[in-house]
Design a protein around this motif. Structure first.
Motif, PDB file in Angstrom:
ATOM      1  N   PRO B  66      26.982  31.327  41.055  1.00  0.00           N
ATOM      2  CA  PRO B  66      26.088  30.795  40.136  1.00  0.00           C
ATOM      3  C   PRO B  66      25.802  32.130  39.110  1.00  0.00           C
ATOM      4  CG  PRO B  66      24.789  30.823  42.012  1.00  0.00           C
ATOM      5  CD  PRO B  66      26.264  31.078  42.228  1.00  0.00           C
ATOM      6  N   ALA B  67      25.674  31.721  37.825  1.00  0.00           N
ATOM      7  CA  ALA B  67      25.357  32.801  36.796  1.00  0.00           C
ATOM      8  C   ALA B  67      26.272  34.047  36.432  1.00  0.00           C
ATOM      9  CB  ALA B  67      24.003  33.580  36.765  1.00  0.00           C
ATOM     10  N   LEU B  68      27.760  33.310  36.676  1.00  0.00           N
ATOM     11  CA  LEU B  68      28.704  34.281  36.254  1.00  0.00           C
ATOM     12  C   LEU B  68      29.214  34.035  34.629  1.00  0.00           C
ATOM     13  CD1 LEU B  68      31.021  34.489  39.158  1.00  0.00           C
ATOM     14  CD2 LEU B  68      29.468  36.230  38.620  1.00  0.00           C
ATOM     15  N   ASP B  69      29.511  34.931  34.097  1.00  0.00           N
ATOM     16  CA  ASP B  69      29.873  35.087  32.613  1.00  0.00           C
ATOM     17  C   ASP B  69      31.167  34.342  32.409  1.00  0.00           C
ATOM     18  OD1 ASP B  69      30.366  35.467  29.843  1.00  0.00           O
ATOM     19  OD2 ASP B  69      29.350  37.262  29.737  1.00  0.00           O
ATOM     20  N   PRO B  70      31.394  33.186  31.656  1.00  0.00           N
ATOM     21  CA  PRO B  70      32.653  32.542  31.575  1.00  0.00           C
ATOM     22  C   PRO B  70      33.544  33.512  30.801  1.00  0.00           C
ATOM     23  CG  PRO B  70      30.994  31.467  30.155  1.00  0.00           C
ATOM     24  CD  PRO B  70      30.314  32.442  31.131  1.00  0.00           C
ATOM     25  N   ALA B  71      33.138  34.391  29.973  1.00  0.00           N
ATOM     26  CA  ALA B  71      33.729  35.385  29.144  1.00  0.00           C
ATOM     27  C   ALA B  71      34.737  36.119  30.118  1.00  0.00           C
ATOM     28  CB  ALA B  71      33.142  35.988  28.111  1.00  0.00           C
ATOM     29  N   MET B  72      34.223  36.391  31.431  1.00  0.00           N
ATOM     30  CA  MET B  72      34.931  37.359  32.206  1.00  0.00           C
ATOM     31  C   MET B  72      35.744  36.896  33.178  1.00  0.00           C
ATOM     32  SD  MET B  72      33.068  40.525  31.750  1.00  0.00           S
ATOM     33  CE  MET B  72      32.045  40.979  30.276  1.00  0.00           C
ATOM     34  N   LYS B  73      36.611  37.588  33.894  1.00  0.00           N
ATOM     35  CA  LYS B  73      37.228  37.593  35.128  1.00  0.00           C
ATOM     36  C   LYS B  73      36.789  38.206  36.194  1.00  0.00           C
ATOM     37  CE  LYS B  73      41.879  35.972  33.459  1.00  0.00           C
ATOM     38  NZ  LYS B  73      41.808  34.717  34.002  1.00  0.00           N
ATOM     39  N   HIS B  74      36.614  37.810  37.291  1.00  0.00           N
ATOM     40  CA  HIS B  74      35.784  38.515  38.382  1.00  0.00           C
ATOM     41  C   HIS B  74      36.779  38.690  39.598  1.00  0.00           C
ATOM     42  CE1 HIS B  74      32.767  36.473  36.040  1.00  0.00           C
ATOM     43  NE2 HIS B  74      32.158  37.318  36.298  1.00  0.00           N
ATOM     44  N   ALA B  75      36.599  39.700  40.593  1.00  0.00           N
ATOM     45  CA  ALA B  75      37.036  39.879  41.525  1.00  0.00           C
ATOM     46  C   ALA B  75      35.925  40.543  42.562  1.00  0.00           C
ATOM     47  CB  ALA B  75      38.397  40.959  41.710  1.00  0.00           C
ATOM     48  N   ALA B  76      36.040  40.038  43.805  1.00  0.00           N
ATOM     49  CA  ALA B  76      34.745  40.458  44.877  1.00  0.00           C
ATOM     50  C   ALA B  76      35.617  40.884  46.038  1.00  0.00           C
ATOM     51  CB  ALA B  76      34.146  39.423  45.000  1.00  0.00           C
ATOM     52  N   CYS B  77      34.973  41.839  46.760  1.00  0.00           N
ATOM     53  CA  CYS B  77      35.545  42.588  48.000  1.00  0.00           C
ATOM     54  C   CYS B  77      34.272  42.781  48.719  1.00  0.00           C
ATOM     55  CB  CYS B  77      36.100  43.802  47.566  1.00  0.00           C
ATOM     56  SG  CYS B  77      36.210  45.093  49.056  1.00  0.00           S
ATOM     57  N   ARG B  78      34.265  42.057  49.922  1.00  0.00           N
ATOM     58  CA  ARG B  78      33.150  42.266  50.967  1.00  0.00           C
ATOM     59  C   ARG B  78      33.573  43.282  51.962  1.00  0.00           C
ATOM     60  NH1 ARG B  78      30.300  37.468  54.248  1.00  0.00           N
ATOM     61  NH2 ARG B  78      31.842  38.228  55.996  1.00  0.00           N
ATOM     62  N   PHE B  79      32.576  43.899  52.507  1.00  0.00           N
ATOM     63  CA  PHE B  79      33.163  45.014  53.381  1.00  0.00           C
ATOM     64  C   PHE B  79      31.839  45.245  54.599  1.00  0.00           C
ATOM     65  CE2 PHE B  79      31.337  46.856  49.511  1.00  0.00           C
ATOM     66  CZ  PHE B  79      30.125  47.641  49.954  1.00  0.00           C
ATOM     67  N   GLN B  80      31.991  46.000  55.667  1.00  0.00           N
ATOM     68  CA  GLN B  80      30.917  46.243  56.397  1.00  0.00           C
ATOM     69  C   GLN B  80      31.310  47.822  56.680  1.00  0.00           C
ATOM     70  OE1 GLN B  80      33.220  43.568  57.465  1.00  0.00           O
ATOM     71  NE2 GLN B  80      31.837  42.265  56.527  1.00  0.00           N
ATOM     72  N   LEU B  81      30.224  48.516  56.094  1.00  0.00           N
ATOM     73  CA  LEU B  81      30.543  50.149  55.950  1.00  0.00           C
ATOM     74  C   LEU B  81      30.566  50.746  57.418  1.00  0.00           C
ATOM     75  CD1 LEU B  81      30.810  51.987  53.865  1.00  0.00           C
ATOM     76  CD2 LEU B  81      28.319  52.515  53.789  1.00  0.00           C
ATOM     77  N   ALA B  82      29.890  50.057  58.366  1.00  0.00           N
ATOM     78  CA  ALA B  82      29.930  50.656  59.764  1.00  0.00           C
ATOM     79  C   ALA B  82      31.645  50.912  60.206  1.00  0.00           C
ATOM     80  CB  ALA B  82      29.165  49.899  60.738  1.00  0.00           C
ATOM     81  N   LEU B 177      43.446  42.565  38.129  1.00  0.00           N
ATOM     82  CA  LEU B 177      42.153  42.410  39.115  1.00  0.00           C
ATOM     83  C   LEU B 177      42.907  42.366  40.211  1.00  0.00           C
ATOM     84  CD1 LEU B 177      39.770  40.091  37.113  1.00  0.00           C
ATOM     85  CD2 LEU B 177      39.390  42.573  38.017  1.00  0.00           C
ATOM     86  N   SER B 178      44.034  41.553  40.630  1.00  0.00           N
ATOM     87  CA  SER B 178      44.627  40.894  42.017  1.00  0.00           C
ATOM     88  C   SER B 178      45.327  42.208  42.615  1.00  0.00           C
ATOM     89  CB  SER B 178      45.516  40.041  41.732  1.00  0.00           C
ATOM     90  OG  SER B 178      46.352  40.064  40.854  1.00  0.00           O
ATOM     91  N   SER B 179      45.659  43.163  41.772  1.00  0.00           N
ATOM     92  CA  SER B 179      45.998  44.566  42.368  1.00  0.00           C
ATOM     93  C   SER B 179      45.053  45.701  42.633  1.00  0.00           C
ATOM     94  CB  SER B 179      47.293  44.753  41.739  1.00  0.00           C
ATOM     95  OG  SER B 179      47.012  45.241  40.206  1.00  0.00           O
ATOM     96  N   ALA B 180      43.897  45.236  42.107  1.00  0.00           N
ATOM     97  CA  ALA B 180      42.794  46.398  42.498  1.00  0.00           C
ATOM     98  C   ALA B 180      42.725  46.587  43.864  1.00  0.00           C
ATOM     99  CB  ALA B 180      41.568  45.676  41.746  1.00  0.00           C
ATOM    100  N   TYR B 181      42.616  47.792  44.305  1.00  0.00           N
ATOM    101  CA  TYR B 181      42.178  48.099  45.914  1.00  0.00           C
ATOM    102  C   TYR B 181      40.929  48.142  46.290  1.00  0.00           C
ATOM    103  CZ  TYR B 181      43.103  50.446  50.157  1.00  0.00           C
ATOM    104  OH  TYR B 181      43.159  50.937  51.513  1.00  0.00           O
ATOM    105  N   CYS B 182      40.897  47.559  47.510  1.00  0.00           N
ATOM    106  CA  CYS B 182      39.342  47.844  48.133  1.00  0.00           C
ATOM    107  C   CYS B 182      39.768  47.963  49.552  1.00  0.00           C
ATOM    108  CB  CYS B 182      38.611  46.850  47.632  1.00  0.00           C
ATOM    109  SG  CYS B 182      37.132  46.648  48.859  1.00  0.00           S
ATOM    110  N   GLY B 183      39.621  48.951  50.286  1.00  0.00           N
ATOM    111  CA  GLY B 183      40.045  48.987  51.644  1.00  0.00           C
ATOM    112  C   GLY B 183      39.642  50.407  52.120  1.00  0.00           C
ATOM    113  N   TRP B 184      40.503  50.619  53.043  1.00  0.00           N
ATOM    114  CA  TRP B 184      40.548  52.145  54.150  1.00  0.00           C
ATOM    115  C   TRP B 184      41.050  53.162  53.183  1.00  0.00           C
ATOM    116  CZ3 TRP B 184      37.885  50.305  58.244  1.00  0.00           C
ATOM    117  CH2 TRP B 184      38.060  49.222  58.671  1.00  0.00           C
ATOM    118  N   LEU B 185      40.389  54.164  53.610  1.00  0.00           N
ATOM    119  CA  LEU B 185      40.551  55.505  52.880  1.00  0.00           C
ATOM    120  C   LEU B 185      42.014  56.007  53.137  1.00  0.00           C
ATOM    121  CD1 LEU B 185      39.482  57.788  51.101  1.00  0.00           C
ATOM    122  CD2 LEU B 185      38.430  58.719  53.071  1.00  0.00           C
TER     123      LEU B 185
END
Lengths: 243, 191
Positions: B66-82, B177-185
């Motif tokens: 909900p409530a995302l801007d239609p003028a934008m493209k979004h990418a999300a990354c979920r993580f567990q910091l532990a 956006l699809s090649s953006a990196y979110c992960g291990w160091l």
């Protein structure tokens, strides 16, 4: 406990209808309640069932009242600590660790991802500048200027903040698309019919849309603190006509 | 011991009111803990954890969240910091993009946009205080170039928003956006 027992025995005797068998004088002695004393001096007859009923009623209505007020507060989806500029309101603290418990509950429950302070600020309007609720069947003239922002977008949503199908292929209008006046102000017409100049398309079938709100998203706006917001200006929303 | 019926009524109403207030406060405070369809859960629908998953286009009737801007493209990354520090790396050719890091209850922990980054490339490391003290003993070479966010959070997600100025830029931004990196160091050095 004892009073409960006594009432129990009392009802038992009534059930067995012993009253009819025992003479009235004997009954008054065994009962112990009736006497010739004036009414004010008579020991008040304990009413355990009524007291219990009263406590249960108090508990039930208290819990129900608490739950229903909480439900209403959350379902309204309007956090309390709003900063308003004309018809526009913003909740700069919502979605931050300093947020009030109501906006935290509203945002988590609706799975809404707030605009973080470093990203920008969202402002919504549910009424026009005259204070009347926005109607998807009407045409509105949105004129003025926004606070400084690198980019802004304007979207029309239904009362729940959801998008609806529009007359055009797009769902909003943004600062890079529009024409400005010489002094930097702009005029946008929100209408279901195509409009010359800057046009924010609304639903072709207004009857299918449940209420309306306008959402202004100011990206990279320096005014994310409430003190700066109170001196800011936002466009006026004036109803031009309704179909 | 025995109260007049008026006093009984006042007492009952007072106890209803105070009980209602207590229940009201408890319900409001318990919602964030008990909500099952938080943004943290909703984000998991679009792909595995610890990688940026692009969200579908924001269109009427098919809004990913909900409530995302239609003028934008979004990418999300979920993580567990532990599990370990999270490295974010992105280079997006959009006139405006921003990233927000949120905890599991959806509170913004950290956010920035392409102007505050000061370059077109985002390199950001989310790390807990304990992990940072371990990392300091043997720091990676590029630690100086990273934006290091030291936060004692457990679970969370990041949302990348990129403004699409026109249709012809759309695919280019989608690819970025699809090649953006979110992960291990430690895996990041391979890219």
């Amino acid at each position: 406990m004892t009073s409960l027992n006594s009432s129990h025995e009392h009802t038992k005797t009534r059930l067995l209808s012993l009253d009819d068998l025992i003479p009235a004088t004997v009954r008054s002695e065994t009962d112990g309640y009736t006497s010739d004393l004036p009414r004010i001096l008579q020991p008040r007859r304990p009413t355990p069932v009524r007291t219990l009923l009263r406590i249960v009623l108090v508990l039930i209505s208290g819990v129900l009242l608490g739950i229903s007020t909480a439900y209403v507060a959350i379902e309204r989806e309007r956090p309390f600590l709003a900063v308003t500029i004309g018809p526009w309101s913003a909740y700069p603290k919502a979605g931050t660790p300093e947020a009030d418990p109501y906006s935290v509950a509203i945002y988590t429950r609706s799975a809404r991802i707030p605009m973080a302070p470093g990203e920008g600020l969202t402002m919504t309007a549910r009424t026009d500048s005259a204070g009347y609720s926005l109607d998807p069947a009407c045409t509105y003239r949105i004129a003025g200027a926004t606070p400084t922002a690198r980019l802004w977008t304007l979207t029309a949503n239904n009362r729940y903040g959801r998008l609806f199908e529009t007359t055009a292929e797009r769902h909003g209008i943004n600062s890079s698309q529009i024409l400005y006046k010489e002094n930097g102000d702009f005029v946008i017409y929100a209408s279901s019919q195509p409009h010359s100049g800057n046009w924010l398309p609304l639903a072709p079938d207004p009857a299918s849309v449940d209420g309306m709100m306008l959402t202004f998203r100011l990206y990279d706006a320096p005014i994310t603190t409430s003190s700066a917001l109170t001196n800011a200006t936002m466009p006026d929303i004036v109803q031009v006509g309704c179909s | 011991m025995s109260l007049s019926s008026g006093a009984k009524w006042v007492l009952s109403l007072l106890s209803i009111a105070s009980l209602a207030i207590i229940v009201h406060i408890l319900v409001i405070l318990s919602i964030p803990q008990n909500a099952t369809h938080r943004a943290y859960e909703a984000v998991a629908l679009y792909g595995p954890d610890r990688q940026f998953n692009t969200l579908p286009e924001v269109r009427a009737g098919s809004e990913p969240l909900p409530a995302l801007d239609p003028a934008m493209k979004h990418a999300a990354c979920r993580f567990q910091l532990a599990d370990g520090p999270v490295l974010f790396h992105a280079s997006i050719p959009a006139p405006f993009w921003s990233i927000g890091v949120f905890n599991a209850s959806g509170e913004a922990i950290y956010s920035l946009n392409n102007r505050t980054v000061g370059s077109d490339v985002l390199s950001m490391l989310l790390i807990s205080p304990e992990q940072l003290s371990i990392l300091r003993e043997n720091p990676p070479e590029d630690l100086e170039d990273l934006i290091v966010i030291e936060q004692p959070i457990k679970d969370g997600f990041a949302l990348l928003r990129a403004f699409v100025p026109s249709h012809y830029k759309s695919t280019e931004i989608e690819t970025a956006l699809s090649s953006a990196y979110c992960g291990w160091l430690d895996e990041a050095s391979e890219i």
